[in-house]
Design a protein around this motif. Structure first.
Motif, PDB file in Angstrom:
ATOM      1  N   VAL A  77      44.803  25.889  94.618  1.00  0.00           N
ATOM      2  CA  VAL A  77      45.355  25.868  93.269  1.00  0.00           C
ATOM      3  C   VAL A  77      46.657  26.665  93.238  1.00  0.00           C
ATOM      4  N   ASP A  78      47.395  26.552  92.145  1.00  0.00           N
ATOM      5  CA  ASP A  78      48.644  27.293  91.997  1.00  0.00           C
ATOM      6  C   ASP A  78      48.417  28.754  91.624  1.00  0.00           C
ATOM      7  N   ASP A  79      47.375  29.033  90.837  1.00  0.00           N
ATOM      8  CA  ASP A  79      47.180  30.390  90.314  1.00  0.00           C
ATOM      9  C   ASP A  79      45.680  30.702  90.220  1.00  0.00           C
ATOM     10  N   ALA A  80      45.160  31.368  91.237  1.00  0.00           N
ATOM     11  CA  ALA A  80      43.730  31.683  91.273  1.00  0.00           C
ATOM     12  C   ALA A  80      43.331  32.621  90.133  1.00  0.00           C
ATOM     13  N   ASP A  81      44.188  33.566  89.783  1.00  0.00           N
ATOM     14  CA  ASP A  81      43.851  34.506  88.711  1.00  0.00           C
ATOM     15  C   ASP A  81      43.737  33.802  87.364  1.00  0.00           C
ATOM     16  N   LYS A  82      44.593  32.836  87.120  1.00  0.00           N
ATOM     17  CA  LYS A  82      44.544  32.077  85.860  1.00  0.00           C
ATOM     18  C   LYS A  82      43.228  31.309  85.751  1.00  0.00           C
ATOM     19  N   ILE A  83      42.809  30.697  86.847  1.00  0.00           N
ATOM     20  CA  ILE A  83      41.555  29.943  86.829  1.00  0.00           C
ATOM     21  C   ILE A  83      40.366  30.900  86.696  1.00  0.00           C
ATOM     22  N   ALA A  84      40.427  32.043  87.373  1.00  0.00           N
ATOM     23  CA  ALA A  84      39.356  33.035  87.241  1.00  0.00           C
ATOM     24  C   ALA A  84      39.230  33.486  85.786  1.00  0.00           C
ATOM     25  N   GLY A  91      32.518  31.822  80.079  1.00  0.00           N
ATOM     26  CA  GLY A  91      31.178  32.336  80.330  1.00  0.00           C
ATOM     27  C   GLY A  91      30.636  32.043  81.714  1.00  0.00           C
ATOM     28  N   VAL A  92      31.510  31.640  82.649  1.00  0.00           N
ATOM     29  CA  VAL A  92      31.086  31.329  84.012  1.00  0.00           C
ATOM     30  C   VAL A  92      31.151  32.598  84.857  1.00  0.00           C
ATOM     31  N   LYS A  93      30.082  32.880  85.586  1.00  0.00           N
ATOM     32  CA  LYS A  93      30.020  34.074  86.434  1.00  0.00           C
ATOM     33  C   LYS A  93      30.729  33.795  87.760  1.00  0.00           C
ATOM     34  N   LEU A  94      31.674  34.660  88.098  1.00  0.00           N
ATOM     35  CA  LEU A  94      32.344  34.570  89.400  1.00  0.00           C
ATOM     36  C   LEU A  94      31.513  35.329  90.424  1.00  0.00           C
ATOM     37  N   GLU A  95      31.581  34.893  91.659  1.00  0.00           N
ATOM     38  CA  GLU A  95      30.898  35.583  92.759  1.00  0.00           C
ATOM     39  C   GLU A  95      31.906  36.532  93.399  1.00  0.00           C
ATOM     40  N   GLY A  96      32.328  37.532  92.664  1.00  0.00           N
ATOM     41  CA  GLY A  96      33.325  38.493  93.123  1.00  0.00           C
ATOM     42  C   GLY A  96      34.661  38.239  92.443  1.00  0.00           C
ATOM     43  N   ASP A  97      35.490  39.259  92.445  1.00  0.00           N
ATOM     44  CA  ASP A  97      36.826  39.153  91.852  1.00  0.00           C
ATOM     45  C   ASP A  97      37.791  38.487  92.821  1.00  0.00           C
TER      46      ASP A  97
END
Length: 138
Positions: A77-84, A91-97
């Motif tokens: 993707v272009d911007d991982a932080d934006k998608i995170a 409300g989606v849980k990420l598996e780590g930052d």
């Protein structure tokens, strides 16, 4: 043999919910929606992700019996932080930052509603010392 294209399939009890996840967060578009079978892809890409309903007669019983995937799908993707941020806001849980790796990726892991692992990857410049130590020079 030279494959003409590539595709992967997520088997789930909720195809519409899983398709909505990919369209909302990874900007994929629905190509086919038969209810029990949905395809998503980005634009005219020569790959697609199929989403099939568990227990459908076209899926082997052994596949339908699996309740967890061992696969990891990587999406660049272009911007991982934006998608995170969008995932968290939804409300989606990420598996780590999101984390920047020395080998040239900023990425994080998340699971889709069917439990399939996704590695969301943004390409960044690798650390010059890592490059010098690990990649052959031309």
């Amino acid at each position: 043999m030279q494959p003409a294209a590539f595709g992967a399939t997520v088997v789930t009890d909720h195809p519409s919910e899983v398709a909505a996840f990919y369209t909302q967060y990874l900007d994929l578009q629905v190509g086919i929606d038969l209810g029990w079978f949905i395809t998503v892809r980005r634009g005219a890409a020569d790959w697609e992700l199929a989403i099939m309903e568990r227990g459908h007669p076209t899926i082997p019983a052994a596949v339908s019996a699996l309740t967890e995937s061992g696969c990891v799908f990587g999406f660049v993707v272009d911007d991982a932080d934006k998608i995170a941020a969008a995932l968290r806001a939804g409300g989606v849980k990420l598996e780590g930052d999101p984390k920047t790796e020395v080998f040239g990726q900023r990425h994080f892991f998340v699971r889709d509603p069917a439990g399939t692992w996704i590695d969301v990857i943004q390409l960044v410049e690798p650390d010059p010392e890592w490059v010098a130590a690990n990649l052959p020079t031309a």
